[in-house]
Motif scaffolding. Structure first.
Motif, PDB file in Angstrom:
ATOM      1  N   MET A 129       6.286  -8.238  -4.766  1.00 55.74           N
ATOM      2  CA  MET A 129       5.451  -7.057  -4.913  1.00 55.74           C
ATOM      3  C   MET A 129       5.981  -6.252  -6.098  1.00 55.74           C
ATOM      4  N   ILE A 130       5.058  -5.701  -6.845  1.00 52.18           N
ATOM      5  CA  ILE A 130       5.408  -4.862  -7.998  1.00 52.18           C
ATOM      6  C   ILE A 130       4.959  -3.431  -7.713  1.00 52.18           C
ATOM      7  N   VAL A 131       5.892  -2.491  -7.899  1.00 54.92           N
ATOM      8  CA  VAL A 131       5.607  -1.071  -7.729  1.00 54.92           C
ATOM      9  C   VAL A 131       5.606  -0.436  -9.117  1.00 54.92           C
ATOM     10  N   ASN A 132       4.471   0.115  -9.512  1.00 55.98           N
ATOM     11  CA  ASN A 132       4.387   0.818 -10.794  1.00 55.98           C
ATOM     12  C   ASN A 132       4.825   2.263 -10.600  1.00 55.98           C
ATOM     13  N   LEU A 133       5.682   2.717 -11.510  1.00 51.38           N
ATOM     14  CA  LEU A 133       6.119   4.109 -11.526  1.00 51.38           C
ATOM     15  C   LEU A 133       5.680   4.709 -12.855  1.00 51.38           C
ATOM     16  N   TYR A 134       4.653   5.532 -12.814  1.00 49.57           N
ATOM     17  CA  TYR A 134       4.186   6.214 -14.018  1.00 49.57           C
ATOM     18  C   TYR A 134       5.052   7.448 -14.212  1.00 49.57           C
ATOM     19  N   SER A 135       5.639   7.564 -15.413  1.00 50.05           N
ATOM     20  CA  SER A 135       6.598   8.639 -15.654  1.00 50.05           C
ATOM     21  C   SER A 135       6.607   9.001 -17.139  1.00 50.05           C
ATOM     22  N   LYS A 136       7.536   9.860 -17.497  1.00 49.70           N
ATOM     23  CA  LYS A 136       7.770  10.188 -18.904  1.00 49.70           C
ATOM     24  C   LYS A 136       9.256  10.458 -19.085  1.00 49.70           C
ATOM     25  N   ILE A 137       9.682  10.468 -20.314  1.00 49.59           N
ATOM     26  CA  ILE A 137      11.086  10.725 -20.646  1.00 49.59           C
ATOM     27  C   ILE A 137      11.412  12.189 -20.351  1.00 49.59           C
ATOM     28  N   ASP A 138      12.657  12.436 -19.923  1.00 50.03           N
ATOM     29  CA  ASP A 138      13.152  13.795 -19.632  1.00 50.03           C
ATOM     30  C   ASP A 138      12.355  14.492 -18.537  1.00 50.03           C
ATOM     31  N   CYS A 139      12.043  13.774 -17.479  1.00 50.22           N
ATOM     32  CA  CYS A 139      11.307  14.325 -16.341  1.00 50.22           C
ATOM     33  C   CYS A 139      12.197  14.193 -15.113  1.00 50.22           C
ATOM     34  N   SER A 140      12.686  15.307 -14.598  1.00 52.10           N
ATOM     35  CA  SER A 140      13.618  15.253 -13.465  1.00 52.10           C
ATOM     36  C   SER A 140      12.960  14.696 -12.209  1.00 52.10           C
ATOM     37  N   LEU A 141      11.697  15.037 -11.967  1.00 55.16           N
ATOM     38  CA  LEU A 141      10.993  14.473 -10.811  1.00 55.16           C
ATOM     39  C   LEU A 141      10.851  12.953 -10.948  1.00 55.16           C
ATOM     40  N   CYS A 142      10.647  12.493 -12.171  1.00 58.06           N
ATOM     41  CA  CYS A 142      10.513  11.052 -12.413  1.00 58.06           C
ATOM     42  C   CYS A 142      11.833  10.340 -12.120  1.00 58.06           C
ATOM     43  N   GLU A 143      12.938  10.949 -12.538  1.00 59.37           N
ATOM     44  CA  GLU A 143      14.249  10.352 -12.276  1.00 59.37           C
ATOM     45  C   GLU A 143      14.526  10.293 -10.775  1.00 59.37           C
ATOM     46  N   LYS A 144      14.141  11.340 -10.060  1.00 59.60           N
ATOM     47  CA  LYS A 144      14.328  11.353  -8.607  1.00 59.60           C
ATOM     48  C   LYS A 144      13.464  10.286  -7.943  1.00 59.60           C
ATOM     49  N   ALA A 145      12.236  10.135  -8.408  1.00 64.64           N
ATOM     50  CA  ALA A 145      11.343   9.113  -7.856  1.00 64.64           C
ATOM     51  C   ALA A 145      11.910   7.716  -8.099  1.00 64.64           C
ATOM     52  N   LYS A 146      12.441   7.488  -9.288  1.00 70.16           N
ATOM     53  CA  LYS A 146      13.036   6.188  -9.604  1.00 70.16           C
ATOM     54  C   LYS A 146      14.237   5.916  -8.696  1.00 70.16           C
ATOM     55  N   ALA A 147      15.045   6.935  -8.449  1.00 72.51           N
ATOM     56  CA  ALA A 147      16.210   6.778  -7.562  1.00 72.51           C
ATOM     57  C   ALA A 147      15.761   6.431  -6.138  1.00 72.51           C
ATOM     58  N   VAL A 148      14.704   7.068  -5.670  1.00 74.93           N
ATOM     59  CA  VAL A 148      14.159   6.769  -4.333  1.00 74.93           C
ATOM     60  C   VAL A 148      13.715   5.311  -4.279  1.00 74.93           C
ATOM     61  N   LEU A 149      12.993   4.863  -5.297  1.00 71.64           N
ATOM     62  CA  LEU A 149      12.528   3.479  -5.317  1.00 71.64           C
ATOM     63  C   LEU A 149      13.700   2.499  -5.369  1.00 71.64           C
ATOM     64  N   GLN A 150      14.727   2.831  -6.144  1.00 69.93           N
ATOM     65  CA  GLN A 150      15.894   1.960  -6.223  1.00 69.93           C
ATOM     66  C   GLN A 150      16.614   1.879  -4.876  1.00 69.93           C
ATOM     67  N   GLU A 151      16.675   2.981  -4.151  1.00 65.57           N
ATOM     68  CA  GLU A 151      17.268   2.957  -2.810  1.00 65.57           C
ATOM     69  C   GLU A 151      16.440   2.066  -1.886  1.00 65.57           C
ATOM     70  N   LEU A 152      15.132   2.163  -1.984  1.00 65.14           N
ATOM     71  CA  LEU A 152      14.259   1.374  -1.124  1.00 65.14           C
ATOM     72  C   LEU A 152      14.308  -0.118  -1.457  1.00 65.14           C
ATOM     73  N   GLN A 153      14.701  -0.456  -2.681  1.00 58.26           N
ATOM     74  CA  GLN A 153      14.840  -1.865  -3.049  1.00 58.26           C
ATOM     75  C   GLN A 153      15.921  -2.553  -2.214  1.00 58.26           C
ATOM     76  N   GLN A 154      16.842  -1.793  -1.649  1.00 63.27           N
ATOM     77  CA  GLN A 154      17.880  -2.373  -0.803  1.00 63.27           C
ATOM     78  C   GLN A 154      17.302  -2.780   0.554  1.00 63.27           C
ATOM     79  N   GLU A 155      16.154  -2.218   0.914  1.00 59.56           N
ATOM     80  CA  GLU A 155      15.526  -2.509   2.203  1.00 59.56           C
ATOM     81  C   GLU A 155      14.310  -3.430   2.068  1.00 59.56           C
TER      82      GLU A 155
END
Length: 81
Positions: A1-27
């Motif tokens: 499965m591929i999860v698309n994360l639409y974001s932009k550079i220097d976006c703190s919410l985007c970095e937090k979302a990416k961290a959440v997705l990376q944590e979920l990759q462990q599950e």
């Protein structure tokens, strides 16, 4: 499965979302495809006020503040259906 994360550079919410997705990759087994909306005018117009946006199979699951439990539930639903 591929999860698309639409974001932009220097976006703190985007970095937090990416961290959440990376944590979920462990599950859950999925690949993160991070897409910079500033590289595509159509994406910029569509998502500029919504980012970050998490999308799977063309369906926007969440945007703005990304909540781990909500995304976990939605990913598990997709994996079992």
């Amino acid at each position: 499965m591929i999860v698309n994360l639409y974001s932009k550079i220097d976006c703190s919410l985007c970095e937090k979302a990416k961290a959440v997705l990376q944590e979920l990759q462990q599950e859950c087994e999925f690949e993160i495809n991070e897409i910079d909306i500033y590289q595509d005018d159509a994406l910029l117009e569509k998502y500029q006020l919504m980012i970050p946006v998490v999308e799977v199979d063309g369906e926007e699951l969440a945007y703005g503040r990304i909540h781990k439990e909500f995304i976990r539930k939605r990913l598990l639903e997709r994996m079992t259906s």
